[in-house]
Design an enzyme around this catalytic site. Structure first.
Site, PDB file in Angstrom:
ATOM      1  N   LYS A   1       0.834  -1.209   0.000  1.00 52.51           N
ATOM      2  CA  LYS A   1       0.000   0.000   0.000  1.00 52.51           C
ATOM      3  C   LYS A   1       0.868   1.258   0.000  1.00 52.51           C
ATOM      4  O   LYS A   1       0.611   2.199  -0.760  1.00 52.51           O
ATOM      5  CB  LYS A   1      -0.953  -0.007   1.197  1.00 52.51           C
TER       6      LYS A   1
ATOM      7  N   SER B   1      -0.952   0.933   5.701  1.00 52.06           N
ATOM      8  CA  SER B   1      -1.180   0.127   6.897  1.00 52.06           C
ATOM      9  C   SER B   1      -2.181  -0.977   6.588  1.00 52.06           C
ATOM     10  O   SER B   1      -3.025  -0.833   5.704  1.00 52.06           O
ATOM     11  CB  SER B   1      -1.717   1.015   8.023  1.00 52.06           C
ATOM     12  N   ASP B   2      -2.067  -2.061   7.321  1.00 49.79           N
ATOM     13  CA  ASP B   2      -3.052  -3.131   7.202  1.00 49.79           C
ATOM     14  C   ASP B   2      -3.228  -3.789   8.564  1.00 49.79           C
ATOM     15  O   ASP B   2      -2.299  -3.831   9.367  1.00 49.79           O
ATOM     16  CB  ASP B   2      -2.635  -4.176   6.166  1.00 49.79           C
ATOM     17  N   THR B   3      -4.438  -4.274   8.799  1.00 54.13           N
ATOM     18  CA  THR B   3      -4.779  -4.942  10.058  1.00 54.13           C
ATOM     19  C   THR B   3      -5.448  -6.269   9.742  1.00 54.13           C
ATOM     20  O   THR B   3      -6.341  -6.325   8.892  1.00 54.13           O
ATOM     21  CB  THR B   3      -5.741  -4.071  10.894  1.00 54.13           C
TER      22      THR B   3
ATOM     23  N   ALA C   1       0.283  -3.716  10.759  1.00 51.12           N
ATOM     24  CA  ALA C   1       1.578  -3.283  10.233  1.00 51.12           C
ATOM     25  C   ALA C   1       1.422  -1.882   9.669  1.00 51.12           C
ATOM     26  O   ALA C   1       0.426  -1.576   9.010  1.00 51.12           O
ATOM     27  CB  ALA C   1       2.065  -4.239   9.151  1.00 51.12           C
TER      28      ALA C   1
END
Length: 191
Positions: free
Chosen positions: A53, A74-76, A111
């Site tokens: 991203k 960011s990713d969750t 992250a």
């Protein structure tokens, strides 16, 4: 005022949290395919998506904007028993996830990546979350609220899904989608 950072995310929660940190930012729309590769552990997967991203954002601004402005990606993900729980496809999928989480502990991995054409840095926060035991009626009512539809693991800790959480060990804001302290530390390396 000129943006200090570009946010490569359409998430209203990430916008809210970055605003809370006090940074000036513009939102970039990036299209990254979120497909888990067979060889990837959950940690590798969430970190790859975060980097993808941010790097997609860097590519998007290279020609049109200040290419030295950092991009935040960011990713969750939610993980239980080593299995990644993505956003639900429908009620049946959400119910399956919430029943899996019911009465148990799981991990939420977030992250955060900051990137420019010259540099990329990632931090990952893993938070342990415990759920109370859920009834089928609670799950149905929660689904009908519409809240779980766009959330990894089918719940939002900051909304009415927070009533299912009996305990957390880690970062509440990371569970929401952006760990404040770690994001701030990363941004200070670029600004």
């Amino acid at each position: 005022m000129e943006a200090q950072v570009f946010l490569a995310s359409g998430s209203p929660r990430r916008k809210e949290l970055l605003t809370q940190l006090g940074y000036q930012f513009d939102v970039l729309s990036v299209d990254v395919e979120e497909i888990h590769q067979e060889h990837e552990t959950p940690l590798m997967y969430v970190e790859r998506l975060s980097k993808d991203k941010a790097q997609a954002g860097v590519k998007a601004i290279e020609k049109t904007k200040n290419k030295y402005t950092p991009v935040l990606g960011s990713d969750t993900i939610v993980v239980i028993d080593g299995v990644i729980l993505e956003k639900p496809k429908d009620f049946k999928d959400a119910k399956r996830m919430l029943l899996a989480l019911s009465g148990r502990q799981h991990q939420v991995m977030t992250a955060v990546t900051i990137a420019t054409p010259e540099k990329i840095r990632t931090k990952t926060v893993i938070t342990q979350v415990w759920f109370k035991t859920l009834s089928e009626q609670e799950i149905e009512q929660y689904w009908e609220s519409g809240e779980p539809c766009d959330k990894a693991g089918s719940y939002g800790i900051q909304g009415s899904g927070g009533r299912f959480v009996s305990r957390i060990d880690g970062s509440y804001h990371a569970v929401m989608g952006l760990p404040l302290m770690e994001t701030d530390q990363l941004l200070h390396q670029f600004l």
